[in-house]
Design a protein around this motif. Structure first.
Motif, PDB file in Angstrom:
ATOM      1  N   ASN A  62       0.858  -1.068  -0.075  1.00  0.00           N
ATOM      2  CA  ASN A  62      -0.053  -0.017  -0.133  1.00  0.00           C
ATOM      3  C   ASN A  62       0.824   1.170  -0.099  1.00  0.00           C
ATOM      4  N   GLU A  63       0.472   2.218  -0.418  1.00  0.00           N
ATOM      5  CA  GLU A  63       1.290   3.538  -0.766  1.00  0.00           C
ATOM      6  C   GLU A  63       0.384   4.520   0.373  1.00  0.00           C
ATOM      7  N   ILE A  64       0.877   4.555   1.487  1.00  0.00           N
ATOM      8  CA  ILE A  64       0.180   5.607   2.654  1.00  0.00           C
ATOM      9  C   ILE A  64       1.241   6.330   3.166  1.00  0.00           C
ATOM     10  N   LEU A  65       1.284   7.592   2.711  1.00  0.00           N
ATOM     11  CA  LEU A  65       1.975   8.632   3.348  1.00  0.00           C
ATOM     12  C   LEU A  65       1.347   9.556   4.354  1.00  0.00           C
ATOM     13  N   ALA A  66       1.794   9.594   5.620  1.00  0.00           N
ATOM     14  CA  ALA A  66       1.199  10.133   6.680  1.00  0.00           C
ATOM     15  C   ALA A  66       1.934  11.617   6.940  1.00  0.00           C
ATOM     16  N   ALA A  67       1.098  12.545   6.994  1.00  0.00           N
ATOM     17  CA  ALA A  67       1.574  13.968   7.494  1.00  0.00           C
ATOM     18  C   ALA A  67       0.932  14.354   8.643  1.00  0.00           C
ATOM     19  N   ALA A  68       1.450  14.865   9.559  1.00  0.00           N
ATOM     20  CA  ALA A  68       1.066  15.499  10.913  1.00  0.00           C
ATOM     21  C   ALA A  68       0.496  16.750  10.613  1.00  0.00           C
ATOM     22  N   GLN A  79       7.789  14.988  10.836  1.00  0.00           N
ATOM     23  CA  GLN A  79       6.466  15.397  10.542  1.00  0.00           C
ATOM     24  C   GLN A  79       5.811  14.573   9.691  1.00  0.00           C
ATOM     25  N   THR A  80       6.367  13.671   9.164  1.00  0.00           N
ATOM     26  CA  THR A  80       5.640  12.759   8.159  1.00  0.00           C
ATOM     27  C   THR A  80       6.221  11.432   8.532  1.00  0.00           C
ATOM     28  N   ALA A  81       5.538  10.405   7.852  1.00  0.00           N
ATOM     29  CA  ALA A  81       5.822   8.843   8.348  1.00  0.00           C
ATOM     30  C   ALA A  81       5.153   8.099   7.216  1.00  0.00           C
ATOM     31  N   ARG A  82       5.929   6.767   6.900  1.00  0.00           N
ATOM     32  CA  ARG A  82       5.316   5.878   6.026  1.00  0.00           C
ATOM     33  C   ARG A  82       4.572   4.808   6.864  1.00  0.00           C
ATOM     34  N   ILE A  83       3.462   4.576   6.560  1.00  0.00           N
ATOM     35  CA  ILE A  83       2.609   3.569   7.193  1.00  0.00           C
ATOM     36  C   ILE A  83       2.513   2.342   6.338  1.00  0.00           C
ATOM     37  N   PHE A  84       2.690   1.113   6.862  1.00  0.00           N
ATOM     38  CA  PHE A  84       2.694  -0.123   6.104  1.00  0.00           C
ATOM     39  C   PHE A  84       1.569  -1.261   6.703  1.00  0.00           C
ATOM     40  N   GLN A 109      -1.240  10.648  15.361  1.00  0.00           N
ATOM     41  CA  GLN A 109      -2.623  10.385  14.638  1.00  0.00           C
ATOM     42  C   GLN A 109      -2.876  10.866  13.127  1.00  0.00           C
ATOM     43  N   TYR A 110      -3.016   9.695  12.421  1.00  0.00           N
ATOM     44  CA  TYR A 110      -3.245  10.151  10.836  1.00  0.00           C
ATOM     45  C   TYR A 110      -4.579   9.309  10.402  1.00  0.00           C
ATOM     46  N   GLN A 111      -5.548  10.365  10.057  1.00  0.00           N
ATOM     47  CA  GLN A 111      -6.845   9.529   9.801  1.00  0.00           C
ATOM     48  C   GLN A 111      -7.156   8.429  10.788  1.00  0.00           C
ATOM     49  N   ASN A 112      -7.207   7.206  10.438  1.00  0.00           N
ATOM     50  CA  ASN A 112      -7.720   6.090  11.549  1.00  0.00           C
ATOM     51  C   ASN A 112      -6.536   5.389  11.894  1.00  0.00           C
ATOM     52  N   LYS A 136       5.812   4.857  21.814  1.00  0.00           N
ATOM     53  CA  LYS A 136       4.916   5.565  22.570  1.00  0.00           C
ATOM     54  C   LYS A 136       5.194   7.021  22.478  1.00  0.00           C
ATOM     55  N   SER A 137       6.527   7.340  22.015  1.00  0.00           N
ATOM     56  CA  SER A 137       7.155   8.715  22.105  1.00  0.00           C
ATOM     57  C   SER A 137       8.105   8.654  20.945  1.00  0.00           C
ATOM     58  N   LYS A 138       8.788   9.900  20.669  1.00  0.00           N
ATOM     59  CA  LYS A 138       9.885  10.196  19.661  1.00  0.00           C
ATOM     60  C   LYS A 138      10.959   9.369  20.170  1.00  0.00           C
TER      61      LYS A 138
END
Length: 839
Positions: A62-68, A79-84, A109-112, A136-138
């Motif tokens: 899947n191509e899920i690019l998350a941005a805060a 500020q961004t993350a790749r979700i798998f 939190q990004y969408q769901n 749980k944290s950075k």
């Protein structure tokens, strides 16, 4: 075209890092990925490339690019993350050699997708880096892998019903010379072989006496944290900073080993102007148990004005690893030269702490006592299963493969059951053949009796059917998951101890010895011979043993609460009350008293210490580890002449001087344990001031002053009845008498401990009391006359008129074996040989 652009940007990234640092190592590979971002960015002087441009390196379903939405307080790469949502993989072409692998996580939190609940694993082709991981944290996880192929794959595997994510990652070459020499083993002679094959995880990288060092001030882009949060006593050190004086001597440390900002600052013990001061500075680090650790110490003498002014000692976990360290002699008479030393912990850590201490030399006198430490790196080493994390790792097998594996497991299980049945028949036949013509067992080996609790005519050995059998190696491997390193619960001189479960669900402790050790073989035989002779509620119970394929394996019932030592110090377990401590001492004394009086000849344990006293789920004490035990003297003898064996700090000085062993040697060791119970500190602790290093000597000084309350465990302050403490102190003082003839018997010790318990908390005997009959405090009413050995002029053995047998045995312990364990299910009487130190 896209690939050429990507390579160009990475070339720019390498050049920009070089320009920022102006000097230093240029990595062959320098992949810096800004995950989930459509653009590149510069962070700590380095360019992180968008993984949109690096898409040819990523394989994901899947191509899920998350941005805060609003994260102004965190750096740009977070500020961004790749979700798998499925198994995904980054692939890199690399030059062979050691590399940093850095994984950056900062959940949002990004969408769901609530990233704080994500659970996943990360692995390379050769090692598991993270298992069941949740951020749980950075944080940043840094690994050092020695890559042996020209391809690196980093696989992200979500756990069931979860997902994985990453904000940024780095794959960067490091100099092959950075970790290349086999390090010494902390606490004993020898070197650790094969460090180059180890995967390492950076747990701590500390700049002693200096501020935080950021990646743009380190040629290898490392982060060094200040040491203040790890210091146990901050007022014991002072900070020194002379960065400009650092000298890198050719052939020793380099700028890549550690930067000048580390070597140019240090924490020095704060001895002031007192030339007689003697204390150590100690740093405490929390680590994960079950792994070995690589420790790199950084030194640079920036405190001396001339050569050979600084001599000090270095300790790891109370073990001296370097004595009288003179840095100038190591560096060809160079002052302020950068130097480092590498060590590996001897075995997988049982506790979750590493303590590092420095202190002045006690043998080389200088004008003012000094000791320094400039920097420290602590790295976790992979276990035997190539893991750096012990959670559940889910491989990327397809559903069809998993079905095949299930079928294979079922087939193997059925086959093993058939093999075990056949082996059982063979075992019975073998044992019948193993007897000589007279029906007795061969003298070359003494297997445990299978007579269902009867006594063999030749040895008067009483055993029970629960512990008298050999266990097949296959069954032991099944119980321990083939000796899975994650199941190691202790390590001792004999070998590792694993937690396991037999097929019937019985929890066991499996002690696996080293078959090449002649001393191990002797201990193996002694343990079986001793434990097959005795059954007592306060002695550890043996379930069985295995001697297949040159293995030496002992299987014990598992003891839920581990060692007495772990409840006194070195762990986060709840504090024991004084009543609980007295009951544990009483139970242990009962076990030793039985050994000394329970057979035609006494049995001397020879290794009495808090690590060999185990506690069940109700904190009932059992004496363990009989590998050094020795049959005592005959009636017409006073002692047994034998080589000195035991554990440092507990050893009877008379036995050490004369090499003459008696039951009173156990009494001395038990006296040390009693002080350990009272003071809740190690018996030998070189991190303390000189007069406090030896617990027995230190506490005895206060006892003789009549001020024992000054040294008791802080948690017991104001909670011990004065008369109870007085009786306890008098008992210990007699136990630690210089000569055995002046020490009490274990029977005397037992009676006085029970007296101390009644002085603390009188027992009301009630016929309707439903308490467990194993409770140590159920001692009944004491007789009118106590055997107070303080009034015994000879200080030797005194009779205890309880059972009337003249041996000083209690009625409950003089009863049959069946009575002794009545009311206690075997599953309740667990025992575990957790060994935190060797002999």
């Amino acid at each position: 075209m896209g690939g050429e652009k990507f390579r160009f940007l990475f070339w720019v990234s390498s050049i920009s890092s070089l320009i920022c640092l102006c000097y230093g190592y240029v990595p062959v590979n320098n992949y810096l990925i800004n995950c989930g971002s459509p653009t590149n960015l510069t962070e700590t002087g380095r360019v992180f490339i968008s993984d949109k441009l690096a898409s040819n390196h990523l394989t994901s379903p899947n191509e899920i690019l998350a941005a805060a939405s609003n994260r102004n307080s965190v750096p740009d790469i977070y500020q961004t993350a790749r979700i798998f949502t499925g198994i995904s993989k980054y692939t890199f072409s690399v030059a062979r050699g050691r590399h940093w692998i850095r994984l950056h996580f900062s959940p949002f939190q990004y969408q769901n997708f609530q990233m704080t609940s994500a659970k996943f694993s990360v692995s390379s082709q050769t090692h598991v880096l993270l298992s069941d991981f949740t951020a749980k944290s950075k944080l940043m996880k840094e690994y050092s892998l020695n890559l042996t192929t020209d391809r690196l794959e980093l696989t992200f595997t979500p756990s069931a019903n979860s997902f994985a994510f990453v904000n940024a990652l780095e794959v960067v070459s490091v100099p092959d010379t950075l970790i290349s020499i086999d390090p010494s083993i902390a606490g004993r002679p020898g070197t650790f072989q094969g460090l180059s094959r180890q995967a390492l995880e950076t747990v701590y990288r500390v700049n002693m006496g200096g501020p935080r060092v950021t990646p743009n001030n380190d040629t290898l882009s490392r982060i060094w944290e200040p040491d203040s949060e790890f210091l146990i006593e901050k007022n014991l050190v002072k900070i020194v900073s002379k960065i400009s004086s650092v000298v890198y001597v050719p052939g020793y440390a380099t700028e890549e080993t550690a930067p000048r900002n580390v070597y140019g600052t240090c924490s020095e013990i704060n001895s002031g102007d007192n030339p007689t001061s003697s204390f150590n500075a100690t740093w405490d680090f929390e680590v994960e148990a079950g792994f070995k650790y690589f420790l790199r110490f950084h030194f640079c003498d920036i405190v001396s004005r001339a050569l050979n002014e600084l001599y000090f000692n270095l300790y790891v976990d109370s073990m001296m690893v370097v004595q009288d360290l003179d840095l100038s002699s190591y560096l060809s008479n160079t002052l302020s030269g950068a130097y480092f030393m590498d060590y590996v912990t001897e075995s997988a850590k049982v506790s979750n702490r590493i303590r590092v201490s420095i202190g002045p030399s006690v043998t080389v006198r200088t004008t003012y006592p000094k000791a320094i430490l400039n920097g420290l790196e602590i790295m976790k080493m992979n276990n035997s299963k190539s893991q750096l994390s012990t959670g559940t790792f889910l491989s990327g097998a397809s559903s069809s493969t998993r079905k095949k594996n299930v079928g294979m497991i079922v087939g193997v299980t059925v086959g093993c059951l058939i093999a075990l049945v056949a082996f059982g028949g063979f075992l019975i036949l073998f044992k019948k053949r193993g007897k000589g013509k007279d029906g007795h067992h061969s003298k070359s080996w003494i297997p445990l009796s299978t007579t269902n609790g009867t006594t063999t005519p030749d040895s008067n050995v009483t055993t029970t059917s629960n512990s008298s059998y050999r266990i097949p190696l296959a069954a032991i491997k099944e119980a321990t998951n083939s000796f899975d390193e994650s199941r190691v619960i202790g390590v001792g001189g004999f070998g590792k101890v694993y937690k396991g479960a037999l097929q019937d669900g019985t929890k066991v402790a499996v002690k696996r010895g080293n078959p090449k050790s002649q001393q191990g073989l002797a201990e193996f035989r002694t343990e079986i011979e001793m434990l097959s002779q005795f059954r007592h509620r306060h002695l550890v119970s043996l379930i069985g043993y295995c001697d297949e394929s040159s293995e030496m394996i002992l299987v014990y019932e598992y003891m839920e609460n581990g060692t007495l030592k772990s409840h006194l110090y070195g762990s986060n377990l709840p504090t024991l009350s004084w009543k609980q401590r007295l009951e544990i001492c009483i139970g242990s004394a009962r076990g030793l008293h039985y050994l000394h009086t329970g057979d035609s000849k006494p049995v001397i344990h020879r290794d009495v210490k808090s690590a060999n006293i185990l506690l069940d789920e109700k904190l009932m004490a059992k004496v363990a580890d009989f590998g050094l035990s020795k049959t005592g003297p005959d009636l017409d003898q006073t002692h047994v002449s034998t080589a000195v064996k035991g554990s440092f700090g507990y050893l009877d000085p008379e036995y050490f001087r004369r090499q003459q062993l008696t039951e009173k040697s156990d009494v001395y060791s038990f006296g040390v344990v009693m002080f350990e119970v009272l003071c809740a500190r190690p018996v030998i602790d070189p991190t303390l001031p000189r007069e406090m290093v030896n617990l027995a000597e230190w506490a005895m000084k206060w006892q003789k002053k009549g001020q024992l309350e000054e040294v008791i465990d802080q948690s017991l302050k104001g909670k011990i009845v004065a008369d109870s403490l007085r009786k306890f102190g008098e008992t210990v003082e007699k136990c630690l008498a210089d000569y055995g003839v002046d020490r009490p018997s274990m029977g005397d010790v037992l009676w006085n401990l029970e007296y101390a318990l009644q002085l603390q908390e009188p027992v009301v005997v009630d016929g309707d009391d439903d308490d467990d009959d194993n409770s140590t405090n159920m001692i009944g009413e004491l007789p009118l006359r106590f055997n107070d050995y303080n009034k015994n002029h000879g200080g030797g053995e005194t009779s205890v008129n309880v059972s009337g047998d003249g041996k000083g045995r209690f009625e409950e312990e003089d009863s049959s074996v069946g009575d002794d364990v009545s009311g206690v299910s075997m599953s309740q009487v667990f025992s575990q040989l957790v060994k935190s130190e060797g002999r």
